[in-house]
Write a protein that holds these residues in place. Structure first.
Motif, PDB file in Angstrom:
ATOM      1  N   VAL A 265      -6.180  -0.874 -12.605  1.00 55.61           N
ATOM      2  CA  VAL A 265      -5.643  -1.447 -13.849  1.00 55.61           C
ATOM      3  C   VAL A 265      -4.118  -1.318 -13.869  1.00 55.61           C
ATOM      4  O   VAL A 265      -3.402  -2.280 -14.163  1.00 55.61           O
ATOM      5  CB  VAL A 265      -6.258  -0.744 -15.086  1.00 55.61           C
ATOM      6  CG1 VAL A 265      -5.484  -1.102 -16.346  1.00 55.61           C
ATOM      7  CG2 VAL A 265      -7.727  -1.111 -15.238  1.00 55.61           C
TER       8      VAL A 265
ATOM      9  N   ASP B  88      -2.086  -0.962 -11.283  1.00 56.06           N
ATOM     10  CA  ASP B  88      -1.505  -1.834 -10.253  1.00 56.06           C
ATOM     11  C   ASP B  88      -1.390  -3.262 -10.774  1.00 56.06           C
ATOM     12  O   ASP B  88      -0.373  -3.928 -10.608  1.00 56.06           O
ATOM     13  CB  ASP B  88      -2.392  -1.871  -9.001  1.00 56.06           C
ATOM     14  CG  ASP B  88      -2.462  -0.523  -8.309  1.00 56.06           C
ATOM     15  OD1 ASP B  88      -1.582   0.317  -8.569  1.00 56.06           O
ATOM     16  OD2 ASP B  88      -3.414  -0.309  -7.519  1.00 56.06           O
ATOM     17  N   LEU B  89      -2.479  -3.736 -11.401  1.00 53.33           N
ATOM     18  CA  LEU B  89      -2.522  -5.129 -11.836  1.00 53.33           C
ATOM     19  C   LEU B  89      -1.609  -5.382 -13.045  1.00 53.33           C
ATOM     20  O   LEU B  89      -1.101  -6.486 -13.216  1.00 53.33           O
ATOM     21  CB  LEU B  89      -3.967  -5.525 -12.192  1.00 53.33           C
ATOM     22  CG  LEU B  89      -4.930  -5.632 -11.000  1.00 53.33           C
ATOM     23  CD1 LEU B  89      -6.370  -5.745 -11.490  1.00 53.33           C
ATOM     24  CD2 LEU B  89      -4.586  -6.843 -10.134  1.00 53.33           C
TER      25      LEU B  89
ATOM     26  N   ASN C  91       0.079  -8.838 -14.007  1.00 48.40           N
ATOM     27  CA  ASN C  91      -0.990  -9.590 -14.670  1.00 48.40           C
ATOM     28  C   ASN C  91      -1.105  -9.170 -16.130  1.00 48.40           C
ATOM     29  O   ASN C  91      -1.533  -8.048 -16.432  1.00 48.40           O
ATOM     30  CB  ASN C  91      -2.328  -9.346 -13.987  1.00 48.40           C
ATOM     31  CG  ASN C  91      -2.330  -9.859 -12.562  1.00 48.40           C
ATOM     32  OD1 ASN C  91      -2.622 -11.016 -12.314  1.00 48.40           O
ATOM     33  ND2 ASN C  91      -1.965  -8.984 -11.625  1.00 48.40           N
TER      34      ASN C  91
ATOM     35  N   PHE D 151      -3.237  -9.769 -18.308  1.00 47.99           N
ATOM     36  CA  PHE D 151      -4.577  -9.419 -18.796  1.00 47.99           C
ATOM     37  C   PHE D 151      -4.860  -7.929 -18.676  1.00 47.99           C
ATOM     38  O   PHE D 151      -5.648  -7.367 -19.456  1.00 47.99           O
ATOM     39  CB  PHE D 151      -5.651 -10.227 -18.034  1.00 47.99           C
ATOM     40  CG  PHE D 151      -6.170  -9.561 -16.781  1.00 47.99           C
ATOM     41  CD1 PHE D 151      -7.206  -8.623 -16.859  1.00 47.99           C
ATOM     42  CD2 PHE D 151      -5.636  -9.858 -15.527  1.00 47.99           C
ATOM     43  CE1 PHE D 151      -7.692  -8.006 -15.701  1.00 47.99           C
ATOM     44  CE2 PHE D 151      -6.109  -9.238 -14.387  1.00 47.99           C
ATOM     45  CZ  PHE D 151      -7.139  -8.313 -14.468  1.00 47.99           C
TER      46      PHE D 151
ATOM     47  N   LEU E 100      -5.729  -3.149 -21.108  1.00 50.60           N
ATOM     48  CA  LEU E 100      -6.673  -2.150 -20.595  1.00 50.60           C
ATOM     49  C   LEU E 100      -6.002  -0.801 -20.378  1.00 50.60           C
ATOM     50  O   LEU E 100      -6.669   0.221 -20.276  1.00 50.60           O
ATOM     51  CB  LEU E 100      -7.298  -2.622 -19.270  1.00 50.60           C
ATOM     52  CG  LEU E 100      -8.160  -3.887 -19.313  1.00 50.60           C
ATOM     53  CD1 LEU E 100      -8.555  -4.310 -17.895  1.00 50.60           C
ATOM     54  CD2 LEU E 100      -9.409  -3.658 -20.148  1.00 50.60           C
TER      55      LEU E 100
END
Lengths: 534, 65
Positions: free
Chosen positions: A394, A396-397, A401, A403, A407
């Motif tokens: 999570v 890393d993204l 990102n 989205f 999270l």
């Protein structure tokens, strides 16, 4: 002997002999509060301002050292403002909006609390807990001078409690020996390790989190850090598995290192070891260590907060992880909820069963807080390899990102609970009304012609009339018009798609019922329901 | 119930080609690196699906429950 369990920040209520100690028979009081922390003192204020005599018993002579809670939410400030001390807290506190989240040596993203306009208070202030408590005690002193029947007895330790159907008999230790008093109602606000809960043999079950956190409150010599909340997952400086940096008043910074479960507290708290962690993090910066502590935590609550004439509030009733600032803030919401109900019962205006709604509403609040803080804890301190892998995926993204950013959970900050499904609510009858002010909701503030909406609400039940006429009758009416609010905040928060609205507002500024227009019969029924009479 | 929400019928064109791409995405990675890639992949796809009912059905199906 009564020994200090902690150092005092402010000695505000030194021991003084009470007339009760010289009485031939135990003196009976309507309400006795155990514990002089924020929850106990706020409870005394709420009841005392209603004219109900309250005695607070605390085993210390003032407020404990160490900042402990530092983030106070808008709702806590609104409650304190209703008691008359919210402005002093705001003036002393630090307002912050920007948070940055790092993983290792990379900034993952930043968030802005983007406070909604048109509220008297900001989303959060940072303020050391001793200050928060001192403002409450200072307000008690002022209220006493105005005749509020509040007494705070320092160095009074309750050693024995005999609970009966009609109240409780307390044996109180003092430096001059023990005495006994009776209470019609006993409030347990004596903290997470509540001696009262122990004396009554009541449960306090939940989940233990196997991790320790080292807090260091430090004063920087050249303080040019921005007023932002910085949170690191697995920081490159290796001072902890996670680290938090947050500003408080007086040039003090809170640093919170996650240091693992198997640690030797004494070794970790030695100044050179604390400094090693701080130096790795801060580099070549001069600072003074003001206060250090190691804490562990659990997420748990009592099954029931009301045990007939004994009622628990704050940490004594429920405990959460610190992520999200849901400890002291939820305690203030307990007080807000309990005060008017207990007052109404003592005055004989409402049946005792009204207090069962304190139990259901605040258990609901505690469960919401435990759920949120447990989820934050599981993200911050993953308990399995796969959980750790997903957490880092999570992070890393999240950098590239959008989205993944929602999270990332470094704490979901405290917001007041909506009492959906409470027996005190009347079903929503405002067609097109906004969801945020549905029955059970805390009233959001809004600008009105003479200041802020919440200033006119609370204490007793009120009728709020928006863009409509309501005759003065059994209840005081607060009339507001959306014409006086060009920004449209009032309309957006209280009308939605409706053109007019009438709200029944509880003394704790929660919505009990709402309609598009005034109907005397409907209001009367809703009021009975909200007083627990139906 | 699961079948209604989660499409478990063939839905991928050129299945052999896709399978080869999936395995190739892990070329040269250690087991740990592969775990990381898998976790990111799950998160990306889960967000693409979005529907919580479908995701719940997929989690259940994946566990073999």
């Amino acid at each position: 002997m009564i020994h200090d369990r902690y150092q005092l920040a402010f000695k505000l209520y030194p021991y003084a002999r009470s007339a009760d100690q010289d009485a031939d028979a135990p003196v009976r009081h309507p309400v006795v509060v155990l514990g002089g922390g924020p929850v106990g003192i706020a409870t005394a204020l709420d009841l005392g301002l209603q004219g109900i005599p309250v005695v607070v018993l605390d085993d210390h002579e003032g407020i404990g050292q160490g900042s402990r809670a530092i983030c106070f939410a808008k709702r806590s400030l609104e409650i304190a403002h209703r008691y008359g001390c919210g402005q002093a807290m705001l003036d002393k506190g630090i307002i912050w909006n920007l948070g940055k989240v790092f993983h290792d040596d990379r900034k993952v993203f930043e968030f802005n609390l983007l406070p909604e306009e048109g509220h008297r208070f900001p989303a959060f202030i940072n303020l050391q807990q001793p200050y928060f408590e001192r403002f409450l005690v200072e307000r008690v002193r002022q209220a006493q001078a105005e005749g509020a029947p509040i007494e705070i007895r320092g160095r009074n330790r309750v050693d024995q409690v005999e609970v009966s159907d009609g109240g409780a008999l307390l044996t109180v230790a003092t430096p001059e020996g023990p005495y006994t008093i009776e209470a019609d109602w006993l409030i347990g606000a004596d903290g997470a390790s509540s001696p009262l809960r122990g004396m009554m043999g009541l449960d306090f079950d939940g989940r233990v989190f196997e991790d320790s956190f080292l807090i260091a409150d430090i004063r920087m010599v050249n303080d040019d850090f921005p007023t932002e909340r910085w949170f690191w997952f697995e920081p490159h400086f290796k001072s902890g598995a996670s680290t938090l940096l947050h500003r408080q008043p007086d040039g003090i910074w809170r640093v919170d290192f996650q240091i693992g479960w198997d640690v030797d507290r004494k070794t970790e708290l030695q100044e050179e070891n604390v400094r090693a962690r701080l130096d790795a993090m801060l580099g070549d910066v001069e600072y003074e260590i003001v206060w250090t502590s190691i804490y562990t935590f659990q997420c748990r609550r009592m099954k029931k907060f009301r045990h007939n004439r004994v009622i628990f509030a704050g940490d004594a009733a429920h405990q959460v992880s610190p992520f999200g600032a849901r400890g002291a803030n939820s305690g203030m919401q307990d007080v807000d909820n309990l005060g008017w109900k207990l007052g109404a019962v003592i005055r004989g205006e409402a049946p005792e069963t009204l207090l069962d709604s304190y139990d259901t509403e605040r258990v609901h609040g505690a469960d919401e807080n435990i759920l949120n803080s447990t989820r934050s804890t599981d993200f911050i301190t993953p308990k399995s390899k796969v959980s750790h892998t997903f957490r880092n995926a999570v992070l890393d993204l999240a950098e590239t990102n959008a989205f993944a950013r929602p999270l990332v959970n470094s704490g979901r900050l405290s917001v007041p609970c909506t009492y959906d499904g409470s027996t005190l609510n009347t079903p929503d009858a405002l067609e097109g009304g906004p969801a945020r002010t549905r029955p059970g909701s805390p009233c959001p503030d809004a600008p009105v012609s003479d200041g802020f909406l919440l200033d006119g609400l609370g204490h007793g039940f009120k009728l709020l009339a928006v863009n409509t006429e309501v005759p003065q009758g059994a209840l005081p009416v607060v009339s507001v018009s959306t014409e006086s609010d060009p920004e449209g905040a009032l309309a957006q928060r209280y009308l939605g798609d409706a053109t007019t609205a009438v709200y029944l507002i509880r003394p704790d500024q929660h919505v009990a019922a709402r309609w598009s227009s005034y109907d005397a019969q409907a209001v009367s029924e809703a009021l009975s329901r909200a007083m627990g009479k139906v | 119930m699961t079948e209604m929400l989660l499409n478990t019928q063939p839905n991928i064109a050129d299945p052999d080609g896709f399978y080869a791409e999936l395995i190739a995405a892990h070329d040269g990675l250690s087991d740990e690196e592969s775990q990381t890639v898998n976790a990111r992949l799950i998160l990306l796809l889960a967000n693409h699906v979005g529907d919580r009912e479908v995701l719940r059905a997929a989690l259940k199906a994946a566990r073999g429950d």
